[in-house]
Scaffold this active site. Structure first.
Site, PDB file in Angstrom:
ATOM      1  N   GLU A   1      -6.587   3.906  -5.678  1.00  0.00           N
ATOM      2  CA  GLU A   1      -7.883   3.984  -4.999  1.00  0.00           C
ATOM      3  C   GLU A   1      -8.456   5.356  -5.296  1.00  0.00           C
ATOM      4  O   GLU A   1      -7.875   6.377  -4.910  1.00  0.00           O
ATOM      5  CB  GLU A   1      -7.720   3.794  -3.486  1.00  0.00           C
ATOM      6  CG  GLU A   1      -9.081   3.724  -2.807  1.00  0.00           C
ATOM      7  CD  GLU A   1      -9.074   4.176  -1.361  1.00  0.00           C
ATOM      8  OE1 GLU A   1     -10.027   3.861  -0.638  1.00  0.00           O
ATOM      9  OE2 GLU A   1      -8.126   4.875  -0.942  1.00  0.00           O
TER      10      GLU A   1
ATOM     11  N   HIS B   1     -10.978  -3.790   2.860  1.00  0.00           N
ATOM     12  CA  HIS B   1     -10.921  -3.522   4.305  1.00  0.00           C
ATOM     13  C   HIS B   1     -11.775  -2.328   4.722  1.00  0.00           C
ATOM     14  O   HIS B   1     -11.850  -2.022   5.909  1.00  0.00           O
ATOM     15  CB  HIS B   1      -9.463  -3.281   4.708  1.00  0.00           C
ATOM     16  CG  HIS B   1      -8.911  -2.037   4.072  1.00  0.00           C
ATOM     17  ND1 HIS B   1      -8.690  -1.934   2.714  1.00  0.00           N
ATOM     18  CD2 HIS B   1      -8.573  -0.845   4.599  1.00  0.00           C
ATOM     19  CE1 HIS B   1      -8.242  -0.722   2.441  1.00  0.00           C
ATOM     20  NE2 HIS B   1      -8.158  -0.038   3.560  1.00  0.00           N
ATOM     21  N   ASP B   2     -12.380  -1.641   3.768  1.00  0.00           N
ATOM     22  CA  ASP B   2     -13.238  -0.490   4.087  1.00  0.00           C
ATOM     23  C   ASP B   2     -14.720  -0.800   3.879  1.00  0.00           C
ATOM     24  O   ASP B   2     -15.565   0.096   4.033  1.00  0.00           O
ATOM     25  CB  ASP B   2     -12.892   0.701   3.184  1.00  0.00           C
ATOM     26  CG  ASP B   2     -11.503   1.245   3.433  1.00  0.00           C
ATOM     27  OD1 ASP B   2     -11.008   1.142   4.569  1.00  0.00           O
ATOM     28  OD2 ASP B   2     -10.905   1.780   2.472  1.00  0.00           O
TER      29      ASP B   2
ATOM     30  N   ASP C   1      -3.197   4.496  -2.121  1.00  0.00           N
ATOM     31  CA  ASP C   1      -4.264   4.990  -1.258  1.00  0.00           C
ATOM     32  C   ASP C   1      -4.736   6.386  -1.700  1.00  0.00           C
ATOM     33  O   ASP C   1      -3.912   7.285  -1.893  1.00  0.00           O
ATOM     34  CB  ASP C   1      -3.688   5.074   0.169  1.00  0.00           C
ATOM     35  CG  ASP C   1      -4.735   5.284   1.232  1.00  0.00           C
ATOM     36  OD1 ASP C   1      -5.578   4.391   1.417  1.00  0.00           O
ATOM     37  OD2 ASP C   1      -4.697   6.340   1.898  1.00  0.00           O
TER      38      ASP C   1
ATOM     39  N   ASP D   1       0.851  -1.177   0.000  1.00  0.00           N
ATOM     40  CA  ASP D   1       0.000   0.000   0.000  1.00  0.00           C
ATOM     41  C   ASP D   1       0.892   1.234   0.000  1.00  0.00           C
ATOM     42  O   ASP D   1       1.819   1.331   0.803  1.00  0.00           O
ATOM     43  CB  ASP D   1      -0.870  -0.022   1.267  1.00  0.00           C
ATOM     44  CG  ASP D   1      -2.309   0.334   0.994  1.00  0.00           C
ATOM     45  OD1 ASP D   1      -2.540   1.442   0.473  1.00  0.00           O
ATOM     46  OD2 ASP D   1      -3.193  -0.478   1.312  1.00  0.00           O
TER      47      ASP D   1
HETATM   48  C1  GLC Z   1      -8.246   4.780   2.137  1.00  0.00           C
HETATM   49  C2  GLC Z   1      -8.039   3.501   2.900  1.00  0.00           C
HETATM   50  C3  GLC Z   1      -8.691   3.638   4.231  1.00  0.00           C
HETATM   51  C4  GLC Z   1      -8.026   4.765   4.963  1.00  0.00           C
HETATM   52  C5  GLC Z   1      -8.040   6.065   4.146  1.00  0.00           C
HETATM   53  C6  GLC Z   1      -7.059   7.061   4.690  1.00  0.00           C
HETATM   54  O1  GLC Z   1      -9.577   5.011   1.881  1.00  0.00           O
HETATM   55  O2  GLC Z   1      -8.519   2.415   2.161  1.00  0.00           O
HETATM   56  O3  GLC Z   1      -8.646   2.459   4.978  1.00  0.00           O
HETATM   57  O4  GLC Z   1      -8.678   4.987   6.178  1.00  0.00           O
HETATM   58  O5  GLC Z   1      -7.668   5.841   2.808  1.00  0.00           O
HETATM   59  O6  GLC Z   1      -5.750   6.648   4.438  1.00  0.00           O
END
Ligand code: GLC
Ligand code: CA
Length: 561
Positions: free
Chosen positions: A260, A332-333, A205, A103
């Protein structure tokens, strides 16, 4: 018609398995999953057939957001292990033909990162401009009206210097200033450090948020997402930074990169992933995980299959030969796939989880499997707000309560959507703590582990695990690989609100996927004739497409004549 073909890349027919290390497997009994615990399970992942692992952050971190707040990009958090463990993970995975994707969290650091500590120390600090500092408005209030995902406001006042710093996430996650070339160089150096170890790539991320417009204008759109998003998501700056990152780092390695990117359209998807633009391999779009809720206001909406089909078809078609899709139900979200989109009752959990896997794995793109999805792990019930761990659950709860929502209704929303569902430990067997740890798990395991666990699933040839294994084998196999990976996509009966049917075709081969999303038996007919049945989540062989009686949550794939 274009005759242009995408150049084949190794990650086109890869399948990615996502690990959230804290919840995966604990090797030393401290209740927290760790890197040695992952190494112990590499054979399990290899046997499933995944050939890439995306590892959520394992870097040094105060863990305000479970590692998405990094205080040293080149150290491993002690609870996860050591750099030697990480090197061993890369090597052991490699022996099994698995690449490790890490990540890359570079929209922000932790406020405990030495860069930020230096930056906040004074207005004259040489690193002052590494973060985003602004004077208050004349009345002392925030520099603009932007909101944060985890806090009411995106700005926190630093008393010491009298300026505010920007954080799109928690106040312990200050945003880096990508406009500063020194910041970009520092990130690129760090990326080389990891890539030289032989990584398979990066999951980036919230990468679409790194470009902040230099005038920091007020938000004007308040009904969609976090106020300010129209200014900092998917703007020209992020594309410019990514092309620079490609030129300075990525082009020197043959890697998978996935961004992402909430708030993206298919046009954005093409901008990021068209190979000729030299940005990244693919993105995670958010449309399909937003159809059953209004996340910003924490309101649930019914899942609408017609809308889901429209979204997925648009992504399949718009990126065809012009970019690359990633395919996912969960991460994971997100809550657990089978509880959210299928049916997690004892009667239908297994078939409906297989149905969902079938629908996703027959599409074009790179599929991502979130740990536990392959055994049909379900949402856990949380009885009170104190049982949640995630800072976002607590923030959403407070927001709902402030709006006058009752405790019961707020809990009901979190029981449907909290990120903690995904973070409950993986259920390995029917022993103590589901085999996750010999100590006390950092987040309690789900009570249903005696029935739902990996040991059971591996043993049972009819399990969700083996269904996923067969789906992966089809994608990677000689016979159907190219049609699944590269075929054209055609949606049938867009208005059918119970059944999702689509055809994939490539060089004379056609595969018809039919999936009943409902808990009812339904009858459907499709044109064409059956050459052979490829996979079915019920024990029967379909020979005709006329007046087919589809059982609850039935999903099958037919090769057409
Ligand atoms: C992304 C991650 C999440 C995190 C956020 C801040 O959305 O997937 O888990 O809390 O970024 O880094
Ligand atoms: Ca541990």
């Amino acid at each position: 018609m274009s005759t242009q073909q995408l150049d084949k890349r190794w990650w086109h027919n890869s399948v990615v398995y996502q690990i959230y290390p804290r919840s995966f497997n604990d090797a030393n009994g401290d209740g927290i999953g760790d890197i040695p615990g992952i190494i112990d399970k590499l054979d399990y992942i290899a046997e499933l057939g995944a050939n890439v692992i995306w590892l959520s952050p394992v870097y040094q971190s105060p863990m305000d957001d479970n590692g998405y707040d990094i205080s040293d990009y080149q150290k491993i958090a002690p609870e996860f292990g050591t750099m030697a463990d990480m090197d061993r993970l890369i090597a052991e995975a490699d022996k099994r033909g698995i690449k490790i994707v890490m990540d890359l969290v570079v929209n922000h650091t932790s406020d405990e990162h030495p860069w930020f500590i230096e930056s906040r120390s004074s207005k004259d600090s040489p690193k002052r401009d590494w973060y985003i500092w602004k004077d208050p408005k004349p009345d002392g209030s925030e520099p603009n009206n932007w909101e944060s995902f985890f806090k009411p406001k995106a700005w926190t006042l630093d008393e010491n210097t009298g300026q505010y710093y920007l954080h799109l996430f928690s106040n312990k996650q200050p945003d880096l200033n990508w406009a500063n070339p020194e910041v970009r160089e520092a990130v690129y150096d760090m990326m080389h450090f990891w890539l030289k170890k032989g990584l398979g790539g990066f999951r980036m991320d919230v990468i679409n948020m790194i470009g902040k417009p230099s005038d920091y204008p007020d938000a004007t759109i308040f009904d969609q997402g976090v106020a300010g998003w129209e200014h900092w998501s998917n703007n020209l700056l992020v594309h410019q930074y990514l092309r620079e990152m490609h030129d300075k780092v990525l082009k020197h390695y043959d890697v998978l990169t996935v961004g992402e990117t909430p708030f993206t359209t298919t046009l954005d998807g093409r901008y990021y992933s068209h190979p000729d633009r030299n940005e990244i391999s693919m993105i995670f779009q958010f449309e399909h995980v937003s159809i059953d809720r209004e996340e910003h206001n924490a309101v649930k909406k019914p899942f609408d299959l017609v809308q889901y089909k429209e979204i997925m078809t648009r992504w399949q078609e718009d990126l065809y030969q012009k970019g690359w899709n990633s395919l996912y139900w969960s991460n994971h979200d997100q809550p657990r796939t089978v509880s959210r989109y299928g049916c997690d009752s004892a009667k239908y959990r297994v078939v409906s989880a297989k149905m969902l896997g079938t629908v996703l794995h027959m599409m074009s793109g790179t599929p991502y499997i979130y740990q536990g999805e392959e055994i049909g792990m379900t949402n856990k019930h949380f009885d009170s707000i104190d049982e949640f761990n995630d800072l976002m659950a607590k923030f959403h709860y407070q927001k709902m309560r402030d709006r006058g929502v009752s405790d019961a209704d707020a809990l009901a929303f979190l029981n449907d959507f909290s990120r903690d569902h995904a973070r409950v430990p993986v259920q390995w067997n029917d022993q103590l703590n589901a085999g996750f740890t010999s100590g006390t798990p950092w987040l309690p395991v789900n009570d249903n582990y005696p029935e739902i666990n990996a040991a059971q699933a591996v043993k049972d040839d009819d399990s969700i695990y083996h269904h996923y294994r067969r789906l992966i084998a089809l994608r990677q196999g000689e016979q159907y690989g190219d049609v699944i990976v590269y075929g054209e996509h055609q949606l049938l009966d867009p208005q059918d609100s119970e059944v999702y049917a689509y055809i994939r075709s490539h060089k004379g081969k056609s595969l018809l996927t039919i999936a009943n999303f409902s808990g009812n038996s339904v009858v459907r007919s499709y044109s064409g004739s059956v050459k052979q049945q490829v996979i079915n989540n019920y024990p029967e062989t379909v020979e005709s497409l006329t007046e087919m009686a589809l059982k609850p949550y039935q999903a099958l794939v037919i090769e057409l004549e």
